[in-house]
Design an enzyme around this catalytic site. Sequence first.
Site, PDB file in Angstrom:
ATOM      1  N   ILE A 183     -38.344  32.403 -36.158  1.00 34.71           N
ATOM      2  CA  ILE A 183     -38.560  32.751 -37.561  1.00 34.71           C
ATOM      3  C   ILE A 183     -38.649  31.516 -38.433  1.00 34.71           C
ATOM      4  O   ILE A 183     -39.432  31.468 -39.391  1.00 34.71           O
ATOM      5  CB  ILE A 183     -37.456  33.718 -38.073  1.00 34.71           C
ATOM      6  CG1 ILE A 183     -37.841  34.326 -39.417  1.00 34.71           C
ATOM      7  CG2 ILE A 183     -36.110  33.012 -38.174  1.00 34.71           C
ATOM      8  CD1 ILE A 183     -39.042  35.244 -39.344  1.00 34.71           C
ATOM      9  N   SER A 239     -30.186  21.993 -35.447  1.00 35.10           N
ATOM     10  CA  SER A 239     -30.405  22.939 -34.367  1.00 35.10           C
ATOM     11  C   SER A 239     -29.907  22.328 -33.069  1.00 35.10           C
ATOM     12  O   SER A 239     -29.880  21.102 -32.923  1.00 35.10           O
ATOM     13  CB  SER A 239     -31.905  23.260 -34.240  1.00 35.10           C
ATOM     14  OG  SER A 239     -32.162  24.137 -33.171  1.00 35.10           O
ATOM     15  N   ARG A 240     -29.523  23.196 -32.146  1.00 31.66           N
ATOM     16  CA  ARG A 240     -29.102  22.693 -30.834  1.00 31.66           C
ATOM     17  C   ARG A 240     -30.257  22.042 -30.090  1.00 31.66           C
ATOM     18  O   ARG A 240     -30.069  21.081 -29.346  1.00 31.66           O
ATOM     19  CB  ARG A 240     -28.521  23.828 -29.995  1.00 31.66           C
ATOM     20  CG  ARG A 240     -27.164  24.322 -30.489  1.00 31.66           C
ATOM     21  CD  ARG A 240     -26.663  25.467 -29.642  1.00 31.66           C
ATOM     22  NE  ARG A 240     -27.554  26.631 -29.703  1.00 31.66           N
ATOM     23  CZ  ARG A 240     -27.349  27.769 -29.069  1.00 31.66           C
ATOM     24  NH1 ARG A 240     -26.292  27.917 -28.296  1.00 31.66           N
ATOM     25  NH2 ARG A 240     -28.193  28.778 -29.181  1.00 31.66           N
ATOM     26  N   LYS A 243     -32.265  37.270 -43.496  1.00 38.84           N
ATOM     27  CA  LYS A 243     -31.790  38.646 -43.374  1.00 38.84           C
ATOM     28  C   LYS A 243     -31.462  38.969 -41.924  1.00 38.84           C
ATOM     29  O   LYS A 243     -32.067  38.387 -41.018  1.00 38.84           O
ATOM     30  CB  LYS A 243     -32.800  39.621 -43.958  1.00 38.84           C
ATOM     31  CG  LYS A 243     -34.119  39.710 -43.177  1.00 38.84           C
ATOM     32  CD  LYS A 243     -34.028  40.652 -42.019  1.00 38.84           C
ATOM     33  CE  LYS A 243     -35.121  40.400 -41.006  1.00 38.84           C
ATOM     34  NZ  LYS A 243     -34.873  41.100 -39.732  1.00 38.84           N
ATOM     35  N   ASP A 279     -31.821  45.066 -36.983  1.00 38.63           N
ATOM     36  CA  ASP A 279     -32.269  43.736 -37.402  1.00 38.63           C
ATOM     37  C   ASP A 279     -33.643  43.850 -38.055  1.00 38.63           C
ATOM     38  O   ASP A 279     -33.801  43.456 -39.214  1.00 38.63           O
ATOM     39  CB  ASP A 279     -32.289  42.768 -36.211  1.00 38.63           C
ATOM     40  CG  ASP A 279     -32.795  41.396 -36.594  1.00 38.63           C
ATOM     41  OD1 ASP A 279     -31.991  40.575 -37.053  1.00 38.63           O
ATOM     42  OD2 ASP A 279     -34.017  41.147 -36.458  1.00 38.63           O
TER      43      ASP A 279
END
Length: 303
Positions: free
Chosen positions: A13, A35-36, A89, A167
Amino acid sequence: MATNIALVGIGKIAVDQHVPAINGSDDWHLAATVSRSGTVEGVQAYTDFDQMLADRADIPVVSLCLPPVPRFDYAQRAIAAGRHVMLEKPPGATLAEVHTLAELAADAGVSLFATWHSRMAAGVPHAKAWLADKDIKAAHITWKEDVRRWHPGQDWVFAPGGMGVFDPGSNALSIMTEILPMRVHLTKSVLEFPANSDTPIAAQLTWTGGVTGDFDWRQEGPQSWDITVQTDAGDLTLHDGGGRLVIDGSAVDVGPNREYPALYDRMAGLIKTNASDVDLSPMHHVADALTLGQRVMVDPFHL
């Protein structure tokens, strides 16, 4: 002058929607990512959120694209560091934690934006305006998509707190709560749980006011994101997740669909006015569906 922003959680996303929206805006400059493993070319990348906050005092805004369960911890730390926060969201795993974030943001004097991107779909404000003075006879949500297409390999959606079909279903609920001119509440919920899942993969919901909904995460081929409302003055349908509007069989010109750019426009305005926008009404319906839900076990499902 563009405001520096950090994007946290560089998954599908973020790459598909957030990065283009930020890069296409004069209001924003993508100054860092956290981020990983994910990165954005040409942007300073961190794997440690606290390190980014410590290093980059010049970044006043953080946009969180993490899954709902870890999001609270990151948002809390960002607010404590005096940063404005955007939440993908659904804004959190529970209602209580988002209420807490709203209180923390107010105490810290920073903006908190619980985003609902589908409310920014081009047809939604036109639908809301047309329905405002109508007598609603009935409404139906059809929200069916392919989880494997939109969440490839993301097992968290079926883990506790992942919300399963809600979701994407929260997108429909965000539109419903925006366009209907009356308040409704849930009276019946049937939830289908795969035998290997902690969250539902499908749901059939019934509200007061003749409102019903059919949600499913197993639909292959064309995806269905439609809301139809029957009124005393004719029927209205939003197609394509709110991007296309039809009234009594005639298409309405609603202009270009720019959901995520509109979210970042809204965030820029909130910061300028030192305001927050935290509407949890879509999550209320998710919580009610899980509370009232009749559980039906279905075949195991694998991403």
